[in-house]
Enzyme design. Structure first.
Site, PDB file in Angstrom:
ATOM      1  N   ASN A 178       2.156  -1.397 -15.063  1.00 57.34           N
ATOM      2  CA  ASN A 178       1.950  -0.051 -15.605  1.00 57.34           C
ATOM      3  C   ASN A 178       3.018   0.950 -15.174  1.00 57.34           C
ATOM      4  OD1 ASN A 178       0.906  -0.234 -13.003  1.00 57.34           O
ATOM      5  ND2 ASN A 178      -0.732   1.230 -13.379  1.00 57.34           N
ATOM      6  N   CYS A 224      -3.694   3.552 -11.869  1.00 64.48           N
ATOM      7  CA  CYS A 224      -4.747   3.329 -10.871  1.00 64.48           C
ATOM      8  C   CYS A 224      -5.278   4.631 -10.302  1.00 64.48           C
ATOM      9  CB  CYS A 224      -4.226   2.439  -9.746  1.00 64.48           C
ATOM     10  SG  CYS A 224      -2.738   3.068  -8.947  1.00 64.48           S
ATOM     11  N   GLU A 246       2.287   3.825   0.916  1.00 64.61           N
ATOM     12  CA  GLU A 246       3.628   3.780   0.335  1.00 64.61           C
ATOM     13  C   GLU A 246       4.097   5.210   0.105  1.00 64.61           C
ATOM     14  OE1 GLU A 246       3.523  -0.460  -1.998  1.00 64.61           O
ATOM     15  OE2 GLU A 246       2.905   1.305  -3.124  1.00 64.61           O
ATOM     16  N   GLU A 266      -2.280  -2.190  -2.391  1.00 65.81           N
ATOM     17  CA  GLU A 266      -2.654  -1.000  -3.160  1.00 65.81           C
ATOM     18  C   GLU A 266      -3.468  -1.516  -4.335  1.00 65.81           C
ATOM     19  OE1 GLU A 266      -2.975   1.378  -6.005  1.00 65.81           O
ATOM     20  OE2 GLU A 266      -0.788   1.409  -6.215  1.00 65.81           O
TER      21      GLU A 266
END
Length: 481
Positions: free
Chosen positions: A151, A286, A460, A252
């Site tokens: 994505n 997400c 991150e 993640e």
């Protein structure tokens, strides 16, 4: 465009082909863009060996020397941002304006971490005895592997590769089979920028996804593994990492982000924020708002305004002017969104906008607003990953927080209010790794990105993102008189 991009994998500074290849499709048209090598475990082992061989020399360079190479990589990305954006749109489907934003956003991680690695400070610690001195230093963890999602085919790579390389690590990347061409463009630009062979490797695969994932997780050479994707897959990969070599991991994973709209909000700001958050990349992020919780005494007004704004969103191929909603990534995603919306409507939800596939093409779903959604519906309990905004009514702050936290996931949460005291209360009470107040967009290279609960481990971006690729070594210096 056929001659303007690489279609082979990149291992040890060389472009590796294969007799076995898989097609990459344009999700807007279903046309085949390219055939990419379908590599296997032995190819992944070659890439890991190359990264291992490159590690001593790369890690021995000063942070300033590595930063200079990364600056060149960043500048190559920025100079080629239009070509990168065109490929992001072509293989991923997102509108070109969003793709250009991702190209700049993705490059920003390379710029940020190249500079931040110069500040990977150790410290001296006051001694407890006159005969000793204590200090810590930061050292790169070693060879890293990463598996990234489709994505954000550029930004999810640079968010992992940039801190690894900046810290002095080397890395092997497995991009998604849906969007490998952007990854290969990044390898091409890395080569152009002078990143040494073996430091950045890209292993493409489709049929070999499981065996390459296992190879990365179980290899004793690999010291760090990073994955972005579903919670179910992340749990399996994490177990392999811990069960084999106890390597460091960053995960993640899935989200179920709530967006809370309180009666004291700026209504126009809340509608604008909900559109930006929910419908970016056709809802395929997400951190996008998976469900929108609205206080009961403004529910009707907010629902009406949101539906009007959603109806104005233009649907179509991402390379056309004015497009806000592109295609879903594949038919599997399309079928999932159709099922979830149909189930909600059958259970009593009311479509105020959309609710059905769009006539533009096979993989386009009309942007949708669903009123009268209940907590039991799947559109509330599961990640939709599509352009669907379920609206749930609440009557008190406590109820809103209870609904928002009633999920095993905890990636991102959003809310809109003018009350500064409520802002503090809600921000502290929401069980999410990232909170955004009065803004539908929260990601940035200088801040930490990650979740709590079953949304993952590690961070991150920001200073925290660099720490994920550094070991802290404590040194005891004794023998002082």
């Amino acid at each position: 465009m056929a001659s303007s991009f690489r279609t082979d994998a990149y291992i040890n500074g060389e472009w590796r082909g294969s007799a076995k290849r898989f097609p990459v499709y344009n999700p807007a048209t279903q046309e085949v863009i390219a055939q990419v090598p379908d590599l296997g475990a032995s190819d992944c082992e070659d890439a890991i060996a190359a990264a291992d061989a490159a590690f001593p020399a790369w890690s021995a360079k000063t942070a300033k020397e590595r930063a200079a190479v990364m600056r060149a990589w960043y500048e190559a990305m920025m100079a080629d941002a239009d070509r990168l954006a065109a490929m992001i749109t072509r293989e991923g489907g997102k509108p070109l304006a969003e793709a250009k934003g991702e190209a700049v956003y993705g490059a920003s991680f390379v710029e940020w971490f190249g500079e931040e690695a110069k500040r990977a400070y150790g410290r001296t610690i006051p001694t407890t005895t006159p005969t000793r001195r204590y200090l810590t230093i930061k050292q790169p963890v070693g060879v890293c592997c990463a598996v990234t999602p489709w994505n954000f085919p550029m930004a999810m790579i640079t968010r992992k590769a940039a801190p690894a390389i900046a810290a002095g690590c080397t890395i092997v990347l497995k991009p998604p089979h849906q969007t490998p061409l952007t990854a290969l463009m990044l390898a091409e630009l890395a080569e152009k920028a002078g990143i040494p062979k073996g430091v950045f490797n890209v292993v493409t695969t489709h049929a070999g996804t499981e065996e390459i994932g296992r190879t990365m997780c179980e290899s004793p050479i690999v010291k760090k593994f990073s994955f972005t994707g579903s919670t179910a897959v992340g749990k399996k990969l994490g177990a392999l990492c811990v069960g084999s070599t106890v390597k460091r991991i960053s995960l993640e994973l899935g989200g179920n982000a709530p967006l809370l709209v309180f009666a004291d909000c700026d209504m126009d700001q809340a509608v604008k924020g909900a559109i930006a958050c929910k419908f970016r990349n056709a809802g395929q992020t997400c951190v996008c708002a998976n469900r929108i919780l609205v206080e009961d005494n403004i529910y009707d007004e907010f629902s009406k305004k949101l539906a009007e704004a959603v109806k104005a969103l233009k649907v179509g191929p991402g390379d056309q002017d004015g497009i806000a909603i592109g295609p879903l990534i594949d038919m599997k995603a399309m079928e999932k969104v159709e099922r979830m919306v149909a189930e909600a409507i059958d259970a009593g939800a009311t479509p105020l906008a959309g609710g059905k596939p769009n006539s533009v093409g096979k993989q386009f779903f009309t942007p949708t607003v669903l009123a009268n959604v209940t907590r039991a519906m799947r559109v509330n309990t599961e990640e939709i990953f599509g352009p669907v905004a379920p609206l749930i009514k609440f009557s008190s702050e406590d109820e809103a927080v209870a609904i928002a936290n009633d999920t095993p996931f905890g990636l991102a949460g959003y809310f809109f209010t003018k009350d500064v005291h409520r802002a503090w209360r809600i921000a502290e009470r929401l069980q999410y790794g990232m909170i955004s107040i009065n803004d539908g967009i929260l990601s940035n290279e200088v801040v930490p990105f990650g979740g709590v609960k079953e949304s993952g481990l590690g961070r991150e971006g920001g200073v925290e993102g660099l720490e994920e690729y550094l070991d802290t070594k404590y040194i005891n210096f004794g023998g002082f008189a």
